[in-house]
Design a protein around this motif. Sequence first.
Motif, PDB file in Angstrom:
ATOM      1  N   PRO A 137       0.824  -1.333  -0.081  1.00 49.67           N
ATOM      2  CA  PRO A 137      -0.144   0.110  -0.108  1.00 49.67           C
ATOM      3  C   PRO A 137       0.821   1.148  -0.056  1.00 49.67           C
ATOM      4  O   PRO A 137       1.798   1.353   0.461  1.00 49.67           O
ATOM      5  N   PRO A 142      -5.818  -2.510  -0.948  1.00 47.09           N
ATOM      6  CA  PRO A 142      -5.567  -2.559   0.558  1.00 47.09           C
ATOM      7  C   PRO A 142      -6.987  -2.456   1.274  1.00 47.09           C
ATOM      8  O   PRO A 142      -8.191  -2.048   0.718  1.00 47.09           O
ATOM      9  N   ASN A 202      -2.367  -4.775   2.977  1.00 43.15           N
ATOM     10  CA  ASN A 202      -2.369  -5.850   2.157  1.00 43.15           C
ATOM     11  C   ASN A 202      -1.453  -6.961   2.469  1.00 43.15           C
ATOM     12  O   ASN A 202      -0.782  -6.830   3.286  1.00 43.15           O
TER      13      ASN A 202
END
Length: 789
Positions: A696, A725, A772
């Motif tokens: 991210p 994300p 993520n």
Amino acid sequence: SAPRCRVNKQLLDVRVLKGEPAELSCAVSKDGVTGTWFKDGLKVGVLWLLFSLVNSALLSGSTSCQVPCQGVLPSASLTVAYPPQVDKVLLKNLTSVPTVAKAGQNVKIKIPFEGRLPIRAMWLKDRMELGNDTRIRVDKADSFTMLSISSSERKDCGDYKVRLKNDSGVLEINLKLVVIDKPQPPVGPIKTVESSANDITIQWKPPKDDGGKPVQSYIVERQQIGKNDWVTLGEAPRSCTTFTTNKVEQDTSYYFRVRAVNAEGTSDPLESDEVKAVGKASPGAPDPPEIVSASKDTITISWKAPRKTGSSRIVGYIVQKRKKGTMTWLPVNNVPIADKKLKITNLKKGLQYEFRVAAVNAAGTGDASEPSQPVFARDPTKSPGQVQDLKVSSSDHTSVTLTWKRPEGKDGSDVKGYEVEMRSSKNLNWTKCNALPIEVTTYTVKGLQAKETYFLRVRALNDSGPGEAAELEACIEAPPPVVSPRLLIDDTVKSFLIIKAGNTIRVNIPFEASPDPVVTWLKDGLPLPNRATINTKDGTTQLLIGAAEFSDSGTYTVELQNGSGKKEKFSFQVQVTDIPQSPGPIRLEENVPNTVTVTWEPSASEKWENNLYYTVLKRESQKGLWQVVGDLIYTNKFTFTKLIPGRDYYFRVVAKNNSGASGPSETVKPWRIRKPKAEFQVKPQKYRGVNQNQPPRFLVPLKPHVVTTGSECHMSCAVGGYPPPKITWYKDSRDLSNDPTYFCTNDFGVCSLVILGVTKQDEGEYMVEATNESGRAFSKAFLTIKGNN
């Protein structure tokens, strides 16, 4: 094979005004990639690397654009906002000059307009929407609206408002209609001010409504009882509401009638009752007789001739007496006496008597005077002594206040009152200041000349008359300097006030002036309503209205005026507002496949609230978080397109204005689009050996915000990364995911946090966390809350 690229920057929805540039853009990760733009499915152009569409927004409706890249079809909505508009010259003519019509004429006011359809047109008068009836008709079309009034009347006068509204905004037009007519009849009844054998004087009041034109004169007519003809006696100017005529005969009765005249014509007549020209008039009442002297068996009185002697000369006077406390008057003389002085005998010693006098002429005995002062039948007593400690207790440039004490010892035991006399240094004659005896030991002499010296004296009174005078000298102060009225307007006096309904309107206006000016308050050019209270003292005038109502909105003016006629004024606006009432019931319809159109009944507050709009929220389960899907909506309809088949959706609508948000109107049953029986998915070709995962990162970080108490706060940022994300919001390290007071959205990486009606408790540090499989990223910003003062 398809180019190996991915979309780095998603398309965002765009909303612009008509005529402004509109830009849609996205970015891909690889050079040399060809992108194709589509609008509503039709190809519009090809660009490289950074795909953008820039054009003047001229179209109505929505536009969508797509860029194919490795199977990804980013899209956005382009909405052209086209609020209602009216030609500027026509708008100026309508708002600056009143529309004038004569009573009975037909009135038509047509207002052409343009803007995004549909446009809702509403005509209002006195805050009430106009509807069609036997005389009034409101026509509405796509390009104009028109008000038609047949046979206009005076009651049609007033302030009108035209409200044009579409989903892009609101336009309000204020205009004034004036209907002129002949005046109403004068206000009765017609009174007879004076009636004699030679003339009659009548009086009336001006008409309540002058027809919109000033009254020029009054026509007076007379009809002798028993005859049919009306005779015009003459005209009275508009400033005079009395009329005297000598065209009458003794002992004859008449009717009179009066008409008001203005530039438009003559009013209907106001008629009198029967009026009779009387015969010989008897005298009026003399002033009360005065006591000249008194002893144990005689009292001498005197009097003056009455001001009204009647239709013939006075031949004499009748005198009556009564014991004080009784109601019966007894005659002193049966034959009128010509002299205006009488010595009355045969009185009982020690009793108190009152006397009155009536004049006599050829028409008979007139009205009796008021009674004289009571007097005892007894020998004169010793005059009272001199008052003690006479002094000036206070003075200014026009008055002097005296105080004293009763005479000492027996000299003050039978005092009945006091009298005050004065003379200036330029005059040797003493003038009595009080007509009746003063019962207290203080008195204020008024109406004096500034910078002048006066001599004042006070005597005590008893039954034998006044005692010895106590005298002093007093100098009158100079008047204060003349200061023209001036309003002291500073930062504490605001020219625009927003007051919540039910709260108190309290406005203090300081000023300076000498002498004290006349202070006048007006609302919209008219006197204040009875609910308003004005208090003026010590150089400040205050307007106070408790529990403000919507009708208290308007322009208030305070005006100062001194004796020379110079005026000073100040005006300010007051807007009474409140949070809106809740919208009406919600209806859901699937007008377009795979969409839901939310419609609702408007909030009742629309009739008086200019800045009202709506917010639509949705959630996907009965206990899920509400998310904003539509805001700043000025119509009563919203279409939601991002439906997922098979999910349950609940919707709510909130009305908003500058004061806050109303209670919500919600759907009861869930809305669902059924899933198709067979679903086909086309999976993009996988390329082995290329790792698309990206940690991210914040493309646009959070920014600090400063927001006023009670308003809305929108905080947003843009996040990139693959896979997309997960976004989590925090306030002062507290997770906001399950807090229903915060509304969170995530549209293609644009993350927003909405706070409705912020308070001081919402101030603090806010953080967005994006996570993520490849990592996590943070962005922080501080929210500052300031008061609405």
